[in-house]
Design a protein around this motif. Structure first.
Motif, PDB file in Angstrom:
ATOM      1  N   LEU A  92       0.815  -1.216   0.000  1.00 17.67           N
ATOM      2  CA  LEU A  92       0.000   0.000   0.000  1.00 17.67           C
ATOM      3  C   LEU A  92       0.849   1.267   0.000  1.00 17.67           C
ATOM      4  N   ALA A  93       2.011   1.217   0.626  1.00 19.12           N
ATOM      5  CA  ALA A  93       2.881   2.388   0.634  1.00 19.12           C
ATOM      6  C   ALA A  93       3.336   2.721  -0.776  1.00 19.12           C
ATOM      7  N   LEU A  94       3.656   1.695  -1.560  1.00 17.12           N
ATOM      8  CA  LEU A  94       4.073   1.927  -2.949  1.00 17.12           C
ATOM      9  C   LEU A  94       2.887   2.397  -3.790  1.00 17.12           C
ATOM     10  N   VAL A  95       1.725   1.785  -3.574  1.00 18.00           N
ATOM     11  CA  VAL A  95       0.522   2.227  -4.297  1.00 18.00           C
ATOM     12  C   VAL A  95       0.247   3.697  -4.017  1.00 18.00           C
ATOM     13  N   ARG A  96       0.282   4.055  -2.758  1.00 19.32           N
ATOM     14  CA  ARG A  96       0.027   5.435  -2.344  1.00 19.32           C
ATOM     15  C   ARG A  96       1.014   6.392  -3.037  1.00 19.32           C
ATOM     16  N   GLY A  97       2.290   6.037  -3.012  1.00 15.06           N
ATOM     17  CA  GLY A  97       3.299   6.901  -3.616  1.00 15.06           C
ATOM     18  C   GLY A  97       3.110   7.063  -5.111  1.00 15.06           C
ATOM     19  N   LEU A  98       2.743   5.970  -5.791  1.00 23.41           N
ATOM     20  CA  LEU A  98       2.567   6.038  -7.245  1.00 23.41           C
ATOM     21  C   LEU A  98       1.315   6.823  -7.628  1.00 23.41           C
ATOM     22  N   LEU A  99       0.272   6.736  -6.826  1.00 17.44           N
ATOM     23  CA  LEU A  99      -0.924   7.530  -7.110  1.00 17.44           C
ATOM     24  C   LEU A  99      -0.626   9.022  -6.972  1.00 17.44           C
ATOM     25  N   ILE A 100       0.099   9.363  -5.922  1.00 18.38           N
ATOM     26  CA  ILE A 100       0.324  10.785  -5.623  1.00 18.38           C
ATOM     27  C   ILE A 100       1.408  11.389  -6.499  1.00 18.38           C
ATOM     28  N   THR A 101       2.509  10.657  -6.715  1.00 18.63           N
ATOM     29  CA  THR A 101       3.649  11.262  -7.424  1.00 18.63           C
ATOM     30  C   THR A 101       3.711  10.915  -8.902  1.00 18.63           C
ATOM     31  N   ALA A 102       3.093   9.784  -9.297  1.00 24.65           N
ATOM     32  CA  ALA A 102       3.201   9.375 -10.698  1.00 24.65           C
ATOM     33  C   ALA A 102       1.884   9.491 -11.452  1.00 24.65           C
ATOM     34  N   GLY A 103       0.841   9.941 -10.791  1.00 24.55           N
ATOM     35  CA  GLY A 103      -0.439  10.139 -11.474  1.00 24.55           C
ATOM     36  C   GLY A 103      -1.103   8.867 -11.938  1.00 24.55           C
ATOM     37  N   MET A 104      -0.833   7.751 -11.272  1.00 26.71           N
ATOM     38  CA  MET A 104      -1.437   6.487 -11.677  1.00 26.71           C
ATOM     39  C   MET A 104      -2.825   6.320 -11.065  1.00 26.71           C
ATOM     40  N   LEU A 105      -3.542   5.315 -11.553  1.00 28.05           N
ATOM     41  CA  LEU A 105      -4.845   4.933 -11.024  1.00 28.05           C
ATOM     42  C   LEU A 105      -4.735   3.546 -10.401  1.00 28.05           C
ATOM     43  N   THR A 106      -5.656   3.249  -9.488  1.00 31.94           N
ATOM     44  CA  THR A 106      -5.751   1.902  -8.943  1.00 31.94           C
ATOM     45  C   THR A 106      -7.201   1.605  -8.636  1.00 31.94           C
ATOM     46  N   VAL A 107      -7.501   0.354  -8.362  1.00 31.76           N
ATOM     47  CA  VAL A 107      -8.830  -0.046  -7.905  1.00 31.76           C
ATOM     48  C   VAL A 107      -8.668  -0.677  -6.527  1.00 31.76           C
ATOM     49  N   LEU A 108      -9.254  -0.044  -5.539  1.00 32.02           N
ATOM     50  CA  LEU A 108      -9.210  -0.497  -4.154  1.00 32.02           C
ATOM     51  C   LEU A 108     -10.489  -0.033  -3.472  1.00 32.02           C
ATOM     52  N   SER A 109     -10.577  -0.310  -2.175  1.00 33.44           N
ATOM     53  CA  SER A 109     -11.643   0.309  -1.401  1.00 33.44           C
ATOM     54  C   SER A 109     -11.095   1.586  -0.778  1.00 33.44           C
ATOM     55  N   THR A 110     -11.967   2.543  -0.538  1.00 34.39           N
ATOM     56  CA  THR A 110     -11.515   3.789   0.083  1.00 34.39           C
ATOM     57  C   THR A 110     -10.972   3.539   1.489  1.00 34.39           C
ATOM     58  N   HIS A 111     -11.395   2.437   2.118  1.00 35.44           N
ATOM     59  CA  HIS A 111     -10.934   2.151   3.473  1.00 35.44           C
ATOM     60  C   HIS A 111      -9.439   1.843   3.509  1.00 35.44           C
ATOM     61  N   GLN A 112      -8.918   1.277   2.418  1.00 33.67           N
ATOM     62  CA  GLN A 112      -7.495   0.955   2.402  1.00 33.67           C
ATOM     63  C   GLN A 112      -6.628   2.210   2.348  1.00 33.67           C
ATOM     64  N   LEU A 113      -7.165   3.267   1.797  1.00 34.46           N
ATOM     65  CA  LEU A 113      -6.417   4.524   1.681  1.00 34.46           C
ATOM     66  C   LEU A 113      -7.175   5.639   2.398  1.00 34.46           C
ATOM     67  N   GLN A 114      -7.817   5.269   3.488  1.00 37.98           N
ATOM     68  CA  GLN A 114      -8.719   6.172   4.186  1.00 37.98           C
ATOM     69  C   GLN A 114      -8.027   7.442   4.677  1.00 37.98           C
ATOM     70  N   TYR A 115      -6.830   7.290   5.225  1.00 37.15           N
ATOM     71  CA  TYR A 115      -6.148   8.451   5.792  1.00 37.15           C
ATOM     72  C   TYR A 115      -5.753   9.446   4.707  1.00 37.15           C
ATOM     73  N   GLU A 116      -5.375   8.945   3.526  1.00 31.58           N
ATOM     74  CA  GLU A 116      -5.023   9.831   2.417  1.00 31.58           C
ATOM     75  C   GLU A 116      -6.267  10.524   1.849  1.00 31.58           C
ATOM     76  N   VAL A 117      -7.413   9.819   1.874  1.00 27.92           N
ATOM     77  CA  VAL A 117      -8.665  10.440   1.430  1.00 27.92           C
ATOM     78  C   VAL A 117      -9.055  11.547   2.404  1.00 27.92           C
ATOM     79  N   GLU A 118      -8.935  11.279   3.699  1.00 23.73           N
ATOM     80  CA  GLU A 118      -9.272  12.290   4.695  1.00 23.73           C
ATOM     81  C   GLU A 118      -8.338  13.495   4.619  1.00 23.73           C
ATOM     82  N   ALA A 119      -7.088  13.255   4.198  1.00 26.61           N
ATOM     83  CA  ALA A 119      -6.124  14.349   4.064  1.00 26.61           C
ATOM     84  C   ALA A 119      -6.226  15.047   2.716  1.00 26.61           C
ATOM     85  N   ALA A 120      -7.216  14.653   1.889  1.00 23.17           N
ATOM     86  CA  ALA A 120      -7.445  15.255   0.567  1.00 23.17           C
ATOM     87  C   ALA A 120      -6.265  15.044  -0.373  1.00 23.17           C
TER      88      ALA A 120
END
Length: 406
Positions: free
Chosen positions: A330-358
């Motif tokens: 998840l740490a790599l997924v998070r980094g690639l979404l934010i810095t590389a502009g990639m997409l993924t398919v997950l539940s919002t709960h897996q990345l809940q803290y990043e969603v709450e932080a906008a």
């Protein structure tokens, strides 16, 4: 019982013999030891544990609750190791001797064999146990001599279990797990949950569900420790079947293996996730066709998520996304979404803290019907100690907060 003072298999055999035979004198014949030696062994163990294992009566000895727990665990250990002896005896009837039983019912040797099966490297096992390499070699030699079968083959890749060895190592590991559970059983009898719970943690559980459950349990039982292992499902499953793990939590697989028991906790809806700065994040409505040409980071092939995603796109006449990166981290997924502009398919709960932080958001792409079944997998027939059952209950209670309605 203090976790640093475990019962050895040799001691447990004495307790089991006294429980079965109903007294010291009868069990001394079974154990081929003098009555005074058996009596002394029981008394010393009771003193070390700080609890009586038997009630002394005129006509014999009856197990106390602690004695019954110890005897029950021994019976499960005996069943595992007797299967090894029975299989060895089919090849050589002379295997089943008192000396062979003594050699096999030794947790130190079983531990050496288990670690060698994991590492394939005798020096590594020696370092881990704080003994010499010849001592490791001697332990394996005693087991192989007792069973009259090779457990390992020496190869350029290290020590590799034989076909029989691999099957017997699983039995050894299950016996060691019962010994570990016994320590936790005895602690629970004193009202103190202590010891180590071994959990196989799949990605979804790591963000909030498992941390919340662990925090709640440790607040009530601070002596408990949790070892969470993050590995591919196949490895976690193998460790679960061998008793190295107590349970797995995460996405359930459509397993038909009767050796596994699955408990559904909840079903979660999946969505397409992206950074809030992604161009598609500003669109109020999107279709699957709008996702063509995007860069993706997805879980590896064969996982329930990838299989469900491919089936979903195919059912809607669209080619399945081809990931630029495959990972369950998840740490790599998070980094690639934010810095590389990639997409993924997950539940919002897996990345809940990043969603709450906008930092991340859910894209407006309908994925109706794309779901994952989240639950707990245990080994069928496993008699889990109170500490593990308490963590499982804490997880069930955390489900409503972490992932929706169970």
């Amino acid at each position: 019982m203090h976790p640093r003072a475990p019962i050895t298999l040799r001691e447990l055999r004495v307790v089991a013999a006294v429980a079965r035979d109903g007294g010291i004198r009868a069990s001394s014949d079974t154990l081929l030891r003098t009555p005074s030696a058996v009596s002394r062994a029981v008394a010393q163990l009771e003193q070390r544990l700080g609890t009586p294992l038997f009630e002394r009566r005129g006509r014999g000895m009856l197990p106390t609750p602690a004695g019954r727990v110890a005897y029950g665990r021994y019976c499960r250990i005996e069943e595992e190791l007797a299967s090894v002896l029975d299989e060895a005896a089919r090849n050589d009837r002379a295997v089943v001797t008192a000396a062979a039983v003594e050699s096999l019912f030794d947790e130190r040797r079983l531990t050496v064999a288990s670690l060698l099966g994991e590492t394939g490297h005798m020096p590594a096992v020696a370092r881990r146990l704080g003994v010499s390499q010849p001592a490791i070699s001697a332990s394996i030699g005693r087991l192989e001599s007792a069973l009259r079968e090779k457990l390992f083959l020496r190869t350029p890749q290290g020590m590799v279990p034989t076909r029989l060895g691999a099957r017997w190592l699983m039995r050894f590991d299950r016996a060691l797990a019962e010994l570990r559970y016994l320590a936790q059983d005895l602690a629970a009898l004193d009202g103190n949950m202590a010891g180590v719970i071994a959990v196989g943690a799949l990605p979804l559980s790591r963000t909030r569900l498992l941390p919340e459950a662990i925090a709640k349990l440790r607040a009530a039982h601070p002596d408990l420790r949790v070892h969470a292992r993050e590995s591919p499902y196949e490895q976690l499953c193998a460790d679960l079947l061998s008793g190295k793990l107590d349970f797995i939590i995460g996405a359930l697989r459509p397993d038909t293996d009767q050796a596994l028991h699955h408990e559904l906790l909840f079903t979660e809806e999946l969505c397409v996730m992206a950074a809030t700065t992604h161009p598609l994040a500003r669109r109020e409505r999107l279709g699957l066709a709008d996702l063509r040409g995007q860069s993706w980071v997805l879980s590896r092939p064969g996982t329930p998520l990838r299989e469900s995603l491919s089936a979903f796109f195919a059912a809607h006449g669209e080619p399945a996304p081809v990931p630029a990166v495959e990972t369950g981290d998840l740490a790599l997924v998070r980094g690639l979404l934010i810095t590389a502009g990639m997409l993924t398919v997950l539940s919002t709960h897996q990345l809940q803290y990043e969603v709450e932080a906008a930092q991340l958001c859910k894209l407006a792409v309908p994925l109706d019907g794309l779901q994952r079944r989240i639950g707990i997998t245990t080994r069928s027939g496993a008699q889990l100690p109170d500490s593990v059952r308490a963590l499982l209950q804490s997880i069930r209670e955390a489900c409503g907060n972490a992932a929706g309605t169970p």
